[in-house]
Write a protein that holds these residues in place. Sequence first.
Motif, PDB file in Angstrom:
ATOM      1  N   LYS A 115       0.832  -1.198   0.000  1.00  0.00           N
ATOM      2  CA  LYS A 115       0.000   0.000   0.000  1.00  0.00           C
ATOM      3  C   LYS A 115       0.866   1.246   0.000  1.00  0.00           C
ATOM      4  CE  LYS A 115      -3.948  -1.983   2.487  1.00  0.00           C
ATOM      5  NZ  LYS A 115      -4.827  -1.825   3.677  1.00  0.00           N
ATOM      6  N   LEU A 116       0.367   2.283  -0.646  1.00  0.00           N
ATOM      7  CA  LEU A 116       1.057   3.565  -0.590  1.00  0.00           C
ATOM      8  C   LEU A 116       0.849   4.149   0.802  1.00  0.00           C
ATOM      9  CD1 LEU A 116       0.051   5.100  -4.048  1.00  0.00           C
ATOM     10  CD2 LEU A 116       2.140   3.894  -3.452  1.00  0.00           C
ATOM     11  N   PRO A 117       1.856   4.778   1.368  1.00  0.00           N
ATOM     12  CA  PRO A 117       1.735   5.299   2.730  1.00  0.00           C
ATOM     13  C   PRO A 117       0.788   6.489   2.818  1.00  0.00           C
ATOM     14  CG  PRO A 117       3.823   5.956   1.759  1.00  0.00           C
ATOM     15  CD  PRO A 117       3.210   4.980   0.810  1.00  0.00           C
ATOM     16  N   SER A 118       0.153   6.647   3.968  1.00  0.00           N
ATOM     17  CA  SER A 118      -0.705   7.810   4.210  1.00  0.00           C
ATOM     18  C   SER A 118       0.168   9.042   4.423  1.00  0.00           C
ATOM     19  CB  SER A 118      -1.566   7.576   5.455  1.00  0.00           C
ATOM     20  OG  SER A 118      -2.399   6.451   5.294  1.00  0.00           O
ATOM     21  N   PHE A 119      -0.332  10.204   3.992  1.00  0.00           N
ATOM     22  CA  PHE A 119       0.403  11.447   4.198  1.00  0.00           C
ATOM     23  C   PHE A 119      -0.571  12.615   4.163  1.00  0.00           C
ATOM     24  CE2 PHE A 119      -0.040  11.188  -0.329  1.00  0.00           C
ATOM     25  CZ  PHE A 119      -0.053  12.488  -0.793  1.00  0.00           C
ATOM     26  N   LEU A 130       3.793  11.426   9.715  1.00  0.00           N
ATOM     27  CA  LEU A 130       4.444  12.726   9.540  1.00  0.00           C
ATOM     28  C   LEU A 130       5.733  12.571   8.739  1.00  0.00           C
ATOM     29  CD1 LEU A 130       3.967  14.332  13.067  1.00  0.00           C
ATOM     30  CD2 LEU A 130       2.421  14.372  11.096  1.00  0.00           C
ATOM     31  N   ARG A 131       6.423  11.454   8.923  1.00  0.00           N
ATOM     32  CA  ARG A 131       7.641  11.169   8.158  1.00  0.00           C
ATOM     33  C   ARG A 131       7.300  10.996   6.672  1.00  0.00           C
ATOM     34  NH1 ARG A 131      12.910   8.916   8.424  1.00  0.00           N
ATOM     35  NH2 ARG A 131      13.246   7.023   7.188  1.00  0.00           N
ATOM     36  N   HIS A 132       6.203  10.275   6.404  1.00  0.00           N
ATOM     37  CA  HIS A 132       5.762  10.114   5.017  1.00  0.00           C
ATOM     38  C   HIS A 132       5.371  11.465   4.409  1.00  0.00           C
ATOM     39  CE1 HIS A 132       6.083   5.872   5.293  1.00  0.00           C
ATOM     40  NE2 HIS A 132       5.031   5.690   6.073  1.00  0.00           N
ATOM     41  N   THR A 133       4.761  12.307   5.218  1.00  0.00           N
ATOM     42  CA  THR A 133       4.365  13.638   4.755  1.00  0.00           C
ATOM     43  C   THR A 133       5.586  14.464   4.376  1.00  0.00           C
ATOM     44  OG1 THR A 133       2.361  13.620   6.126  1.00  0.00           O
ATOM     45  CG2 THR A 133       3.207  15.775   5.439  1.00  0.00           C
ATOM     46  N   PHE A 134       6.580  14.474   5.245  1.00  0.00           N
ATOM     47  CA  PHE A 134       7.816  15.204   4.966  1.00  0.00           C
ATOM     48  C   PHE A 134       8.446  14.727   3.662  1.00  0.00           C
ATOM     49  CE2 PHE A 134      12.455  15.117   5.093  1.00  0.00           C
ATOM     50  CZ  PHE A 134      12.760  16.451   5.296  1.00  0.00           C
ATOM     51  N   ALA A 135       8.564  13.416   3.505  1.00  0.00           N
ATOM     52  CA  ALA A 135       9.225  12.855   2.323  1.00  0.00           C
ATOM     53  C   ALA A 135       8.446  13.150   1.047  1.00  0.00           C
ATOM     54  CB  ALA A 135       9.395  11.348   2.493  1.00  0.00           C
ATOM     55  N   THR A 136       7.125  13.049   1.126  1.00  0.00           N
ATOM     56  CA  THR A 136       6.289  13.310  -0.051  1.00  0.00           C
ATOM     57  C   THR A 136       6.416  14.748  -0.511  1.00  0.00           C
ATOM     58  OG1 THR A 136       4.701  11.622   0.676  1.00  0.00           O
ATOM     59  CG2 THR A 136       3.930  13.237  -0.941  1.00  0.00           C
ATOM     60  N   LEU A 137       6.294  15.687   0.417  1.00  0.00           N
ATOM     61  CA  LEU A 137       6.390  17.105   0.057  1.00  0.00           C
ATOM     62  C   LEU A 137       7.807  17.475  -0.373  1.00  0.00           C
ATOM     63  CD1 LEU A 137       4.126  18.755   2.789  1.00  0.00           C
ATOM     64  CD2 LEU A 137       3.533  18.049   0.477  1.00  0.00           C
ATOM     65  N   LEU A 138       8.806  16.833   0.234  1.00  0.00           N
ATOM     66  CA  LEU A 138      10.194  17.095  -0.154  1.00  0.00           C
ATOM     67  C   LEU A 138      10.421  16.693  -1.609  1.00  0.00           C
ATOM     68  CD1 LEU A 138      13.094  17.908   0.552  1.00  0.00           C
ATOM     69  CD2 LEU A 138      13.468  15.571   1.378  1.00  0.00           C
ATOM     70  N   TYR A 139       9.914  15.536  -2.005  1.00  0.00           N
ATOM     71  CA  TYR A 139      10.108  15.113  -3.398  1.00  0.00           C
ATOM     72  C   TYR A 139       9.291  15.986  -4.358  1.00  0.00           C
ATOM     73  CZ  TYR A 139      10.547  12.455  -7.637  1.00  0.00           C
ATOM     74  OH  TYR A 139      10.809  12.113  -8.941  1.00  0.00           O
ATOM     75  N   ARG A 159      11.802   5.417  -3.492  1.00  0.00           N
ATOM     76  CA  ARG A 159      11.049   5.591  -4.747  1.00  0.00           C
ATOM     77  C   ARG A 159       9.541   5.625  -4.537  1.00  0.00           C
ATOM     78  NH1 ARG A 159      14.373   5.445  -9.002  1.00  0.00           N
ATOM     79  NH2 ARG A 159      16.353   4.323  -8.784  1.00  0.00           N
ATOM     80  N   ILE A 160       9.067   5.118  -3.413  1.00  0.00           N
ATOM     81  CA  ILE A 160       7.630   5.118  -3.150  1.00  0.00           C
ATOM     82  C   ILE A 160       7.050   6.521  -3.226  1.00  0.00           C
ATOM     83  CG2 ILE A 160       7.928   5.303  -0.642  1.00  0.00           C
ATOM     84  CD1 ILE A 160       5.239   3.230  -2.410  1.00  0.00           C
ATOM     85  N   TYR A 161       7.874   7.520  -2.892  1.00  0.00           N
ATOM     86  CA  TYR A 161       7.367   8.889  -2.831  1.00  0.00           C
ATOM     87  C   TYR A 161       7.236   9.538  -4.208  1.00  0.00           C
ATOM     88  CZ  TYR A 161       8.299   7.995   2.016  1.00  0.00           C
ATOM     89  OH  TYR A 161       8.302   7.420   3.258  1.00  0.00           O
ATOM     90  N   THR A 162       7.755   8.888  -5.230  1.00  0.00           N
ATOM     91  CA  THR A 162       7.560   9.417  -6.592  1.00  0.00           C
ATOM     92  C   THR A 162       6.135   9.193  -7.063  1.00  0.00           C
ATOM     93  OG1 THR A 162       8.243   7.340  -7.665  1.00  0.00           O
ATOM     94  CG2 THR A 162       9.984   8.931  -7.149  1.00  0.00           C
ATOM     95  N   HIS A 163       5.394   8.313  -6.408  1.00  0.00           N
ATOM     96  CA  HIS A 163       4.014   8.035  -6.798  1.00  0.00           C
ATOM     97  C   HIS A 163       3.089   9.213  -6.515  1.00  0.00           C
ATOM     98  CE1 HIS A 163       4.531   3.801  -7.805  1.00  0.00           C
ATOM     99  NE2 HIS A 163       5.297   3.685  -6.733  1.00  0.00           N
ATOM    100  N   PHE A 164       3.543  10.145  -5.703  1.00  0.00           N
ATOM    101  CA  PHE A 164       2.680  11.255  -5.310  1.00  0.00           C
ATOM    102  C   PHE A 164       3.002  12.549  -6.065  1.00  0.00           C
ATOM    103  CE2 PHE A 164       3.360   8.605  -1.472  1.00  0.00           C
ATOM    104  CZ  PHE A 164       2.087   8.040  -1.435  1.00  0.00           C
ATOM    105  N   ASP A 165       3.804  12.448  -7.116  1.00  0.00           N
ATOM    106  CA  ASP A 165       4.234  13.645  -7.845  1.00  0.00           C
ATOM    107  C   ASP A 165       3.169  14.047  -8.863  1.00  0.00           C
ATOM    108  OD1 ASP A 165       5.548  15.709  -8.982  1.00  0.00           O
ATOM    109  OD2 ASP A 165       7.191  14.541  -9.822  1.00  0.00           O
ATOM    110  N   LYS A 166       2.296  14.977  -8.479  1.00  0.00           N
ATOM    111  CA  LYS A 166       1.195  15.388  -9.345  1.00  0.00           C
ATOM    112  C   LYS A 166       1.679  16.032 -10.644  1.00  0.00           C
ATOM    113  CE  LYS A 166      -2.196  16.156  -5.676  1.00  0.00           C
ATOM    114  NZ  LYS A 166      -3.072  17.174  -5.031  1.00  0.00           N
ATOM    115  N   SER A 167       2.787  16.770 -10.565  1.00  0.00           N
ATOM    116  CA  SER A 167       3.275  17.457 -11.762  1.00  0.00           C
ATOM    117  C   SER A 167       3.674  16.452 -12.834  1.00  0.00           C
ATOM    118  CB  SER A 167       4.467  18.350 -11.412  1.00  0.00           C
ATOM    119  OG  SER A 167       5.559  17.581 -10.949  1.00  0.00           O
ATOM    120  N   GLN A 168       4.194  15.302 -12.424  1.00  0.00           N
ATOM    121  CA  GLN A 168       4.547  14.263 -13.387  1.00  0.00           C
ATOM    122  C   GLN A 168       3.298  13.520 -13.861  1.00  0.00           C
ATOM    123  OE1 GLN A 168       7.498  13.682 -14.743  1.00  0.00           O
ATOM    124  NE2 GLN A 168       8.560  15.229 -13.543  1.00  0.00           N
ATOM    125  N   LEU A 169       2.418  13.206 -12.925  1.00  0.00           N
ATOM    126  CA  LEU A 169       1.195  12.490 -13.297  1.00  0.00           C
ATOM    127  C   LEU A 169       0.332  13.298 -14.248  1.00  0.00           C
ATOM    128  CD1 LEU A 169       0.154  10.950  -9.854  1.00  0.00           C
ATOM    129  CD2 LEU A 169       1.023   9.727 -11.846  1.00  0.00           C
TER     130      LEU A 169
END
Length: 351
Positions: free
Chosen positions: A164-168, A303-312, A334-344
Amino acid sequence: MRYPLDFENSFEKTFLFWLCRFVRNKITNLSNRQVSDKDRLAQIIQELVVGFESIESLKKTMKEVRNIGINSIHVYYLPLEKLFYFMKDFGASSMKEIDEEILSDFLASQTASLSDATKKNYRIALLGFFGYIDKQNEEENGTAYRYGIELKNWGGLAGKSGTKLPSFLNKDEVAKFIKAIADYPFKNKNIGARNRLIIKTILYTGIRVGEAITIHKKDFIKDGEAYIIQVRGKGNKPRVVMIKEKIIKEDLSDWLDICNCEENLLFCNQKGTKLTQSYISRLVEQILLSVGLRKEKNGAHMLRHTFATLLYQNSHDLILVQESLGHSDINTSRIYTHFDKSQLSRTTDIF
């Protein structure tokens, strides 16, 4: 010194012998930074050299090792204790009866209802145990028995499709959460300063909860308009993170005025002892719920997932994410690349 694979014509005694030696090896190699009673730990290590008469007495000692501060020993011990009973029920008379097929049967029967992460821990424990025996056993004639266990074809894991993708928190939710941290009605001023400080430290740096509660005062180093924080990650690996002074200045000052923690810790409870991870997670969940923020997992690790997602999302720099989070393998990041809206969003222009 090396030992024969089988001895005393007893599978149970032989397995227990190798298990004692293996957990002793793991204890001496795992991080002892949080050990509270080093004298007792040294005594236990010697007891493991001598060996135990029963699996029950060894189990009690392993619980004591965890309580002393070697928390991760259960990751290695518990699967092997279960293997002991599995082989006992199987009626094994020799260590040589254990092979790849039997271990696959063991994993299939014992881990069916467990998470993928726990299944991986079982596999790691088995590989470590039999790899250790491969290196340490030797007969009188100089020959050695080799298990060569790999478990590459074990199909018990769901694989990437089952993860599963992590919550953030998204950017707007983060803003709402930060305001909630400031407004939350803590019991008193001192507790409020401590709680705001540790939650902000986790949120703004992405460190693990376990890393945050073991920070020492000397690990907070002023550097211009920021603080450099030295943390110890998994495997006792050191790294540094940074946080802007203005974010924590008031809370840090208020807390340091009354802070009286044992072992020079930065964070502690009212008795002066280390905070627990469960306490921090409950605290984060309470603050989130106070402003109507609900995620699949509302704990502090989110909160760690949130930091990493926004950082990427803001940097598109996977190496930066890896180094900031202390991941040893970039594939974990690499899991955090799944949340990159600009790429999607580029996929919407295909047609």
